[in-house]
Design an enzyme around this catalytic site. Structure first.
Site, PDB file in Angstrom:
ATOM      1  N   ASP A 393     -84.684 -48.741  29.161  1.00 42.66           N
ATOM      2  CA  ASP A 393     -85.165 -47.364  27.606  1.00 42.66           C
ATOM      3  C   ASP A 393     -85.511 -49.177  26.791  1.00 42.66           C
ATOM      4  OD1 ASP A 393     -86.563 -45.492  26.784  1.00 42.66           O
ATOM      5  OD2 ASP A 393     -84.754 -45.793  25.011  1.00 42.66           O
ATOM      6  N   GLU A 446     -88.986 -50.231  31.077  1.00 37.61           N
ATOM      7  CA  GLU A 446     -89.845 -49.435  30.650  1.00 37.61           C
ATOM      8  C   GLU A 446     -90.169 -49.669  29.509  1.00 37.61           C
ATOM      9  OE1 GLU A 446     -90.500 -46.107  27.005  1.00 37.61           O
ATOM     10  OE2 GLU A 446     -88.926 -46.917  26.952  1.00 37.61           O
TER      11      GLU A 446
END
Length: 713
Positions: A393, A446
């Protein structure tokens, strides 16, 4: 001696074992609050231990012994007979401590935390739990728990030298015991802290760590064997993104192992991706503010029950990806923040150590032990839970020092640049280590900027990820779909631009949870028009997505054309399936997956320009796209999408080979909620050049729809 005893009792002694326990024939035990104490020798002889000082009982034994028990009685209570924590040698070896100090202990979870064990040579009734924690700036550390009435007075830990590790073996403590570490910081203040390495925790809002033993027996041998040698970027990957707490609210890991597995199997997805599963105190963070990096959230069951869920998915031929959050952590006082009275896990400079948007702390990636904590954590999920990949993330927030910071609120790196060199080195180390030990998993970034080389191997100067979310495709495609069809001709570049850079990285195409919250509207409601048009637009977009180079990811609810934005409290509105538009989109997604997995043309050359050819990417006036996909096995598929509500009859499409071509998909079929506009199921390629191909055929391109054709074998 009194001064040294005071240091032990006050929890300020770095080595209580040098004072307590048996030294020659002299025995000292710390039992605050006890009214009497005896030592029980191996032959049953009992020797009284008179109280000496502040809960310390001591005596000289009549002879040397190798083993003994302590019998203690508290006021109005029965006598308790226990082994003595302070008669045992350290349970961590020199190699463990060396690797921890070097920041290279790749199985850190086996060394630190709590582990039920019996020291070498100890009798069976001396079994207990070994506790170990890294707290280098602490002046003293104690173990507290339900086994000592949450008072650490009797259980001070010893420091294992320059490693910064504190350790204690506590007999009689076993599976299920609750505990924390009580840490005397360098600032002189005591803090009660959950174990950073806890492998199980209490259900929030309770915050204790839990001693745990796994007895799960894996049954996914076939999956794990077939995974070996697989290259994820050359394999099918159609991902269903799931928030466990709101897919069907109220389900446990065990329930999900039946209901979620059945649903994903029926829908044909190759993988599920779970929003963060690691322990987090606040439901509203969706798991992205982690306090317990090594413990699956207990909201849905035990760690072994989470293993059971992964096992069930693997047996159903479904891979498991996890969202993983090494970018930041919350400031909760009982967790990682200010752990030993110093900035231990977080960077000490707030310009690098605090995240202005999220109100969280940022890891100190330049500290070897912190990097070790994170790298080992990635390995822990992959190896202990058989996870098939991690989606990392917020990578952009890690690699840029000025991320979300105004001018003057960040400090340039040593070369005057904006890159966080320590975080970049960490990511390279992470991917190198993960792929060395687990070459068949997928490390997915990401990363929302144009940083180059995210999926380039480390040895070639990249970050070393296997795949990257294509945020540009996501943004541009959704912006295009939001436009009225009559205006789309002015924005045609939005829907085609992704192919300009499609091979710069290995991509995943995400329609994720982030795109259906915070006022962005659901996928279904992004497009204009009435209910039919919105559903048709979504079917066309999904059909285009499944035929575009890159892997697919769709957040739960998108497959049923959920109308409202996602709510982590309310969950997916499954009741919508009573309506044709919503049930039809679900049937389309199932059909897309059913067509996708067996056709190598749709996935085997996702990262190779040889796998894609525009037939016509420039029809901005007609709002149409057409392209050819090729597979590593020589297979072919032509795809055409009409983003206009006007049907195109007798629409000619170029074909690379002659013969019969069969329809694989028509998103406008009535079973999908479409108009059922008449369209052939087979066409014959004619020797007429078109779209740069030697053959062509006339097909019907339905309104706001997509069609796929493949040559008859």
């Amino acid at each position: 001696m009194v001064e040294e005893l005071d240091r032990v009792v006050d929890g300020r002694h770095h080595d209580p074992h040098s004072v307590l326990g048996l030294h020659g024939r002299d025995l000292r035990v710390l039992r605050p609050g006890a009214v009497e104490a005896h030592v029980v020798l191996p032959d049953g002889t009992r020797v009284a231990l008179p109280h000496r000082h502040r809960g310390v009982f001591a005596a000289r034994l009549p002879k040397k012994v190798d083993d003994y028990r302590i019998a203690v009685r508290y006021e109005d209570g029965p006598e308790l007979v226990q082994a003595d924590s302070y008669r045992f040698a350290p349970t961590l070896g020199e190699l463990d401590l060396h690797l921890i100090g070097e920041g290279r202990h790749e199985e850190l979870w086996r060394a630190l935390g709590s582990h039920v064990t019996a020291p070498d040579g100890a009798p069976d009734d001396a079994a207990g739990t070994r506790f170990a924690v890294w707290a280098p700036a602490a002046r003293g550390v104690r173990v507290i728990g339900d086994f000592n009435y949450w008072s650490g007075l009797a259980h001070p830990m010893r420091s294992l030298g320059s490693s910064g590790v504190w350790e204690l073996f506590v007999p009689g403590v076993g599976d299920g015991a609750l505990y924390k570490f009580q840490i005397l910081g360098s600032d002189g203040h005591w803090r009660d802290k959950a174990d950073p390495m806890a492998r199980r925790t209490q259900v929030p809002p309770a915050t204790a760590s839990v001693v745990t033993v796994s007895d799960h027996v894996w049954t996914d041998e076939q999956w794990m064997a077939e995974r070996k040698g697989l290259e994820p970027h050359r394999a099918p990957m159609s991902v269903y993104e799931v928030h466990l707490g709101s897919w069907r609210p109220g389900l446990s890991y065990v329930d999900l192992a039946e209901q979620l597995v059945s649903y994903v199997s029926e829908m044909g997805f190759t993988h599920v991706e779970f929003l963060p599963v690691a322990g987090h105190p606040f439901d509203g963070s969706w798991g992205y503010q982690v306090t317990s990096y090594y413990a699956p959230t207990p909201r849905f069951g035990s760690p072994d029950e989470f293993r059971h869920l992964v096992d069930a998915l693997h047996r159903a031929d479904i891979g498991v990806l996890l969202d993983w959050v090494p970018a930041h952590f919350p400031k909760d006082s009982w967790a990682l923040a200010d752990f030993d009275g110093s900035a231990l896990y977080e960077h000490p400079d707030p310009r690098r150590g605090e995240h202005p948007d999220w109100g969280t702390l940022i890891f100190n990636y330049g500290r070897t032990e912190v990097r070790n904590f994170l790298v080992a954590n990635a390995l822990y999920w992959l190896e202990e839970f058989h996870i098939d990949g991690l989606r990392v993330d917020a990578v952009a927030s890690m690699i840029y020092l000025d991320y979300s910071r105004d001018s003057g609120a960040w400090e340039p790196n040593a070369f005057g640049g904006r890159e966080n060199l320590e975080a970049i080195d960490f990511l390279k180390d992470l991917n190198t280590t993960v792929y060395r030990r687990n070459p068949d998993v997928a490390m997915i970034a990401e990363e929302s900027t144009a940083y180059t080389g995210v999926t380039t191997p480390v040895e070639h100067g990249g970050l070393g990820f296997g795949l990257k979310w294509n945020m540009g495709w996501m943004h541009d495609s959704l912006e295009y779909v939001k436009k009225e069809p009559i205006h789309r001709k002015y924005h045609h570049n939005d829907i085609t631009f992704s192919m300009v850079y499609a091979y710069s990285e290995n991509y995943v195409l995400p329609l994720s949870h982030d795109e259906v919250v915070h006022g962005k509207q659901s996928l279904y409601n992004k497009a204009p028009g009435d209910e039919w048009q919105r559903a048709a637009n979504l079917r066309a977009l999904l059909s285009f997505m499944w035929s575009h180079p890159g892997k697919q990811l769709l957040f739960m609810g998108g497959e049923i054309a959920q109308g409202d934005e996602w709510s982590h409290e309310q969950g997916v509105p499954w009741w919508l399936l009573q309506y044709d538009h919503h049930a039809g989109v679900q049937q389309l997604v199932k059909a897309l997956n059913d067509a996708y997995r067996p056709r190598a043309a749709l996935w085997s050359l996702d990262t190779d320009p040889a796998g894609f050819v525009w037939l016509d990417g420039g029809d901005h006036e007609g709002n149409t796209l057409s392209h050819l996909r090729r597979g590593e096995d020589g297979s072919m598929l032509v795809c055409a999408v009409n983003f206009s509500p006007v049907p195109r009859s007798d629409w000619r499409i170029g074909l690379p080979v002659e013969g019969r071509w069969n329809a694989v998909l028509n998103s406008d079929e009535p079973r999908f909620g479409g108009s059922g506009h008449a369209a052939p199921t087979t066409v014959e390629a004619q020797a007429q050049e078109w779209h740069g191909q030697p053959f062509s055929a006339e097909i019907t391109l339905p309104p706001l729809g997509a069609v796929w054709f493949e040559p008859q074998r």
